[in-house]
Design a protein around this motif. Structure first.
Motif, PDB file in Angstrom:
ATOM      1  N   MET A  67       0.820  -1.208   0.000  1.00 49.91           N
ATOM      2  CA  MET A  67       0.000   0.000   0.000  1.00 49.91           C
ATOM      3  C   MET A  67       0.857   1.263   0.000  1.00 49.91           C
ATOM      4  O   MET A  67       0.476   2.284  -0.546  1.00 49.91           O
ATOM      5  N   HIS A  68       2.046   1.175   0.603  1.00 52.63           N
ATOM      6  CA  HIS A  68       2.990   2.301   0.539  1.00 52.63           C
ATOM      7  C   HIS A  68       3.386   2.550  -0.930  1.00 52.63           C
ATOM      8  O   HIS A  68       3.393   3.692  -1.388  1.00 52.63           O
ATOM      9  N   GLU A  69       3.681   1.467  -1.656  1.00 51.34           N
ATOM     10  CA  GLU A  69       4.050   1.625  -3.072  1.00 51.34           C
ATOM     11  C   GLU A  69       2.866   2.162  -3.870  1.00 51.34           C
ATOM     12  O   GLU A  69       3.039   2.984  -4.776  1.00 51.34           O
ATOM     13  N   ALA A  70       1.653   1.700  -3.517  1.00 51.11           N
ATOM     14  CA  ALA A  70       0.454   2.251  -4.171  1.00 51.11           C
ATOM     15  C   ALA A  70       0.342   3.741  -3.856  1.00 51.11           C
ATOM     16  O   ALA A  70      -0.115   4.529  -4.697  1.00 51.11           O
ATOM     17  N   GLY A  71       0.799   4.124  -2.663  1.00 55.11           N
ATOM     18  CA  GLY A  71       0.821   5.543  -2.288  1.00 55.11           C
ATOM     19  C   GLY A  71       1.687   6.343  -3.255  1.00 55.11           C
ATOM     20  O   GLY A  71       1.333   7.456  -3.659  1.00 55.11           O
ATOM     21  N   HIS A  72       2.819   5.765  -3.668  1.00 50.14           N
ATOM     22  CA  HIS A  72       3.672   6.439  -4.668  1.00 50.14           C
ATOM     23  C   HIS A  72       2.938   6.554  -6.005  1.00 50.14           C
ATOM     24  O   HIS A  72       3.059   7.562  -6.695  1.00 50.14           O
ATOM     25  N   ALA A  73       2.187   5.506  -6.354  1.00 48.61           N
ATOM     26  CA  ALA A  73       1.435   5.540  -7.618  1.00 48.61           C
ATOM     27  C   ALA A  73       0.372   6.651  -7.568  1.00 48.61           C
ATOM     28  O   ALA A  73       0.133   7.347  -8.566  1.00 48.61           O
ATOM     29  N   VAL A 100       8.493  12.661   0.148  1.00 55.31           N
ATOM     30  CA  VAL A 100       7.939  11.682  -0.793  1.00 55.31           C
ATOM     31  C   VAL A 100       7.599  10.384  -0.048  1.00 55.31           C
ATOM     32  O   VAL A 100       6.512   9.820  -0.193  1.00 55.31           O
ATOM     33  N   GLU A 101       8.526   9.924   0.795  1.00 58.97           N
ATOM     34  CA  GLU A 101       8.314   8.668   1.530  1.00 58.97           C
ATOM     35  C   GLU A 101       7.251   8.806   2.613  1.00 58.97           C
ATOM     36  O   GLU A 101       6.381   7.949   2.751  1.00 58.97           O
ATOM     37  N   PHE A 102       7.332   9.889   3.390  1.00 58.62           N
ATOM     38  CA  PHE A 102       6.344  10.086   4.460  1.00 58.62           C
ATOM     39  C   PHE A 102       4.942  10.186   3.875  1.00 58.62           C
ATOM     40  O   PHE A 102       3.982   9.625   4.392  1.00 58.62           O
ATOM     41  N   THR A 142      14.745   4.540   7.993  1.00 65.06           N
ATOM     42  CA  THR A 142      15.993   4.270   7.264  1.00 65.06           C
ATOM     43  C   THR A 142      16.351   5.457   6.360  1.00 65.06           C
ATOM     44  O   THR A 142      17.521   5.752   6.173  1.00 65.06           O
ATOM     45  N   TYR A 143      15.332   6.140   5.831  1.00 65.93           N
ATOM     46  CA  TYR A 143      15.610   7.322   4.995  1.00 65.93           C
ATOM     47  C   TYR A 143      16.116   8.479   5.849  1.00 65.93           C
ATOM     48  O   TYR A 143      16.997   9.232   5.436  1.00 65.93           O
ATOM     49  N   VAL A 144      15.532   8.620   7.055  1.00 66.92           N
ATOM     50  CA  VAL A 144      15.985   9.681   7.965  1.00 66.92           C
ATOM     51  C   VAL A 144      17.433   9.404   8.371  1.00 66.92           C
ATOM     52  O   VAL A 144      18.276  10.302   8.394  1.00 66.92           O
TER      53      VAL A 144
HETATM   54 ZN   LIG Z   1       8.660   4.583  -0.841  1.00 67.55          ZN
END
Ligand SMILES: [Zn+2]
Length: 221
Positions: free
Chosen positions: A93-99, A162-164, A198-200
Motif C-alpha cells: 500500500m505504501h508503493e500504491a501511495g507512490h502511484a 515523498v516517503e512520508f 531508514t531514509y531519515v
Molecule cells: Zn517509498
C-alpha cells in the motif's frame, strides 16, 4: 573528532538496520485476517482512488519493492506480492501511495524523479574530486567536491516528504477501506515507520559525512 563522527554514523546505521529488519520480520509472520495479498491490497487501494492504469509486477527477489514512475509500475518482492502478511499489505500500500502521488502530479515526487540521474553523477563526481583534493592537498578541488556532495544530501532531503507522504496515503486508505483490523493496521504502520526511519538515518549519516569532509578540508587549509 572525526572518529567520533564515524562511530556515531555506524551506530545509527546499525541501530536502524536492526530495528527495520526485526520489525519487518515480526510482521512478515503475522497474516492478515482477510487473507489479502500485497498485490491485491495495492490493487484495491488504487481502484478506490479510481486509478486503473498501474501495473503490479512481482520481483524475483526478496527485497527492492518500489514504484517506477517511468512505466507506472509497482514492483513487489515475492513475499509481498503473494504473501498475506501484515508487512506485505503495508509495504504494497505504501508503493500504491507512490502511484497515487504520480497520478496526482505530487511535486516532491516529480522533483525527486527529475533529480535521480543528476544525483548519481554528483555522488560519483563528489567522491572523485574529494579524493583528488586530498591527494593533491587542493582546497579548491575539495570545495567543489563538497558542493557536489551537498547536492546528494539535498536529494536525500527531498526523498523524505515523498516517503512520508506515500506512507500517510497508505495509512489513510487502511483506515477508510477496512481491509485490515485495527491491530493489523498498527503492525503495518510500525513496518512503514521503520522503513521511513531508514531514509531519515541515511540523511543524518550524510550530514555527519558532510561535517567530516568540512573538517578534513579545514585541516588542509
Ligand atoms: Zn517509498
Amino acid at each position: 573528532m572525526q572518529w567520533i563522527l564515524i562511530i556515531i554514523s555506524l551506530l545509527i546505521a546499525a541501530g536502524v538496520t536492526i530495528y527495520m529488519k526485526s520489525t519487518e520480520k515480526k510482521y512478515k509472520e503475522v497474516k492478515n485476517q482477510s487473507g489479502l495479498t500485497g498485490a491485491e491490497a495495492a490493487r484495491r487501494m488504487l481502484e478506490a482512488n479510481n486509478i486503473y492504469n498501474v501495473q503490479i509486477e512481482m520481483l524475483n527477489a526478496d527485497d527492492g519493492d518500489h514504484f517506477d514512475s517511468a512505466t507506472n509500475t509497482i514492483r513487489l518482492s515475492k513475499d509481498y506480492f503473494n504473501g498475506t502478511s501484515v508487512a506485505a499489505v503495508g509495504v504494497a500500500m505504501h508503493e500504491a501511495g507512490h502511484a497515487l502521488q504520480h497520478a496526482s502530479n505530487y511535486a516532491p515526487l516529480r522533483i525527486r524523479h527529475a533529480a535521480v540521474q543528476t544525483t548519481n553523477v554528483s555522488s560519483t563526481l563528489s567522491y572523485f574530486l574529494i579524493l583528488l583534493g586530498i591527494i593533491f592537498s587542493s582546497y579548491a578541488l575539495m570545495t567543489v567536491g563538497i558542493w557536489f556532495f551537498v547536492a546528494v544530501v539535498a536529494f536525500q532531503l527531498i526523498t523524505l516528504p515523498v516517503e512520508f507522504n506515500a506512507s500517510r496515503r497508505a495509512v489513510m486508505s487502511m483506515q477508510s477501506m477496512g481491509m485490515l483490523t485495527a491491530e493489523e493496521q498498527k503492525g503495518a504502520r510500525k513496518v512503514l515507520t521503520a522503513a521511513a526511519l531508514t531514509y531519515v538515518a541515511a540523511l543524518l549519516i550524510s550530514v555527519l559525512q558532510l561535517i567530516r569532509l568540512l573538517l578534513i578540508r579545514g585541516s588542509r587549509e
